[in-house]
Write an enzyme that holds these catalytic residues in place. Structure first.
Site, PDB file in Angstrom:
ATOM      1  CE  LYS A  38      -0.181  -0.145   5.081  1.00  0.00           C
ATOM      2  NZ  LYS A  38      -1.025  -0.413   6.257  1.00  0.00           N
ATOM      3  CE1 TYR A 270      12.201  31.683   2.884  1.00  0.00           C
ATOM      4  CE2 TYR A 270      11.891  29.301   2.943  1.00  0.00           C
ATOM      5  CZ  TYR A 270      11.925  30.493   2.237  1.00  0.00           C
ATOM      6  OH  TYR A 270      11.684  30.476   0.891  1.00  0.00           O
TER       7      TYR A 270
HETATM    8  C1  LIG Z   1      -0.209  -1.508   6.896  1.00  0.00           C
HETATM    9  C2  LIG Z   1      -0.799  -2.786   7.300  1.00  0.00           C
HETATM   10  C3  LIG Z   1       0.000  -3.929   7.527  1.00  0.00           C
HETATM   11  C4  LIG Z   1       1.501  -3.870   7.558  1.00  0.00           C
HETATM   12  O1  LIG Z   1       1.885  -3.231   8.759  1.00  0.00           O
HETATM   13  P1  LIG Z   1       3.433  -3.105   9.142  1.00  0.00           P
HETATM   14  O2  LIG Z   1       3.414  -2.581  10.537  1.00  0.00           O
HETATM   15  O3  LIG Z   1       4.030  -2.158   8.173  1.00  0.00           O
HETATM   16  O4  LIG Z   1       3.988  -4.468   9.025  1.00  0.00           O
HETATM   17  C5  LIG Z   1      -0.622  -5.122   7.769  1.00  0.00           C
HETATM   18  N1  LIG Z   1      -1.969  -5.203   7.810  1.00  0.00           N
HETATM   19  C6  LIG Z   1      -2.766  -4.136   7.649  1.00  0.00           C
HETATM   20  C7  LIG Z   1      -4.233  -4.280   7.735  1.00  0.00           C
HETATM   21  C8  LIG Z   1      -2.212  -2.888   7.397  1.00  0.00           C
HETATM   22  O5  LIG Z   1      -3.008  -1.823   7.227  1.00  0.00           O
END
Ligand SMILES: *Cc1c(COP(=O)(O)O)cnc(C)c1O
Length: 414
Positions: A38, A270
């Protein structure tokens, strides 16, 4: 909007990514593996990472949104893909037609999905998500029997097939947290309810990275690591990546855009929050918060320039920041390494996370779209996605591939 890799680039080591996946599979040897890709693979580039994950044996890919999952299909992936973040409107029918595994967290979703599956004329693959104590997405125990019964009825009708039951941890990154055994017990209860109702899910799962690394009881039929596959630790309490044979996949580098002698007393960037303490040499690093350098790391972020760690002098601006080289010198065009694997003296994404009071996840995921991702590593390691994936009938991936894909990760090491 992507810029020249001569200015700045995120080097993505797909060999390290594949090796991390193999290491994680070794840690959860009896479980299937879902590579969570993702958010553009946590900033690493979704499609190249998905291809490399399949080549490393990932039976599943996981995305938050259905759009991300559909993008993987459009790129040619034919294996199992689970997505979990749905909002009214779907796209349910597209997801059914693309053979995605669709997460359902409540009755409202089932009510939208069922007519779409009937219209598509095919059986939708559904995974039910239980809220066992994260308090976020998912179905709470009080509503679970009703959701399970509705899903079972739709399954009996042939409209859906319940392929999975799953949940997600709140505090697995604090391995001693009392919610961990509580969530495991609640998940077992949710599974028992589903089984009594007649569901026979193919996969039961709840392990993210920290649970994959530290909680074998949570592995069930499948593990879903994200951050660990990119070679970062989920938290300092869990350990450092090398403890688990993991190596950071992303390195963030830029070329110095200016080097100049400066007098004492010169206010920098800045707000003039840094003032040169004496005559010195200043180097301009041409990346800023638009590229994902956290502004919150103004005055604290580490960067390797001219052989030493330097600290961001003054504010991080939208496109650039300054480092004070003290008595050292550098040439315009020399490399500045903001972070990398850490074994060539450079800081890591975790060092930046500490500097910005955040987590490594946010550092890599927010590297902006203006920064080109440059794929490095063994070219033969990754294969075109059209030739990968899990065959529905055979249930195993194949690794044969041709070499004609122009997007195939290669050795553009620069
Ligand atoms: C993002 C996510 C993961 C992976 O989580 P990590 O902590 O990066 O291993 C697994 N399951 C779900 C539902 C997630 O949203």
């Amino acid at each position: 909007m992507t810029d020249s890799p001569l200015r700045a680039r995120a080097e993505i080591d797909l060999t390290a990514y594949g090796a991390n996946i193999r290491a994680l599979r070794g840690i959860a040897p009896r479980a299937q593996f879902m590579a969570v890709v993702k958010a553009d693979a946590y900033g690493h580039g979704m499609v190249p990472c998905a291809r490399a994950a399949r080549a490393a044996g990932a039976e599943w890919l996981g995305t938050a949104t259905p759009q991300e999952a559909l993008q993987l299909r459009a790129a040619g992936d034919r294996g199992r893909i689970l997505c979990w973040l749905w909002t009214p409107g779907g796209p349910w029918r597209d997801a059914v037609e693309a053979d995605l595994d669709i997460t359902v967290s409540g009755l409202w979703a089932l009510r939208e999905l069922l007519p779409a599956a009937r219209a598509a004329g095919r059986t939708a693959r559904v995974q039910l998500k239980a809220d066992t104590g994260l308090g976020r997405n998912g179905c709470l125990a009080a509503d679970w029997p009703e959701l399970v019964a509705a899903a079972r009825a739709a399954e009996a009708e042939g409209v859906i097939e319940v392929t999975g039951v799953w949940s997600h941890f709140a505090c697995a990154d604090e391995p001693a947290h009392p919610s961990v055994p509580g969530q495991l017990a609640a998940f077992r209860d949710a599974l028992a309810v589903a089984e009594r109702a007649g569901l026979r899910p193919e996969v039961r799962h709840m392990a993210n990275s920290p649970a994959t690394l530290t909680l074998p009881d949570a592995h069930f039929d499948l593990v879903r690591p994200g951050i660990a596959s990119y070679g970062l630790s989920p938290s300092p309490e869990v350990g450092v990546p090398a403890d688990f044979g993991l190596r950071p996949v992303m390195a963030f580098k830029a070329a110095l855009a200016q080097v100049k002698e400066a007098p004492a007393g010169l206010g920098i960037s800045y707000g003039h929050h840094y003032v040169t303490p004496g005559r010195t040499t200043l180097a301009l690093v041409p990346v800023g918060y638009a590229d994902g350098v956290p502004r919150h790391a103004s005055g604290t972020g580490p960067v390797l320039v001219a052989g030493k760690w330097r600290t961001v002098a003054g504010r991080v601006a939208m496109d650039q920041f300054v480092v004070d080289l003290g008595g050292d010198t550098a040439a315009v065009g020399d490399e500045a390494v903001l972070f990398g694997a850490g074994d060539h003296g450079e800081p890591t994404a975790e060092d930046w996370a500490r500097a910005a009071s955040t987590i490594g996840y946010e550092i890599v995921t927010r590297i902006g779209p203006r920064v080109p991702r440059v794929y490095v590593g063994a070219a033969g390691d990754a294969i075109p996605m059209d030739d990968t994936g899990v065959d529905e009938d055979a249930g195993t991936g194949t690794g044969a591939g041709t070499d004609t894909d122009p997007h195939r990760p290669g050795s553009h090491h620069g």
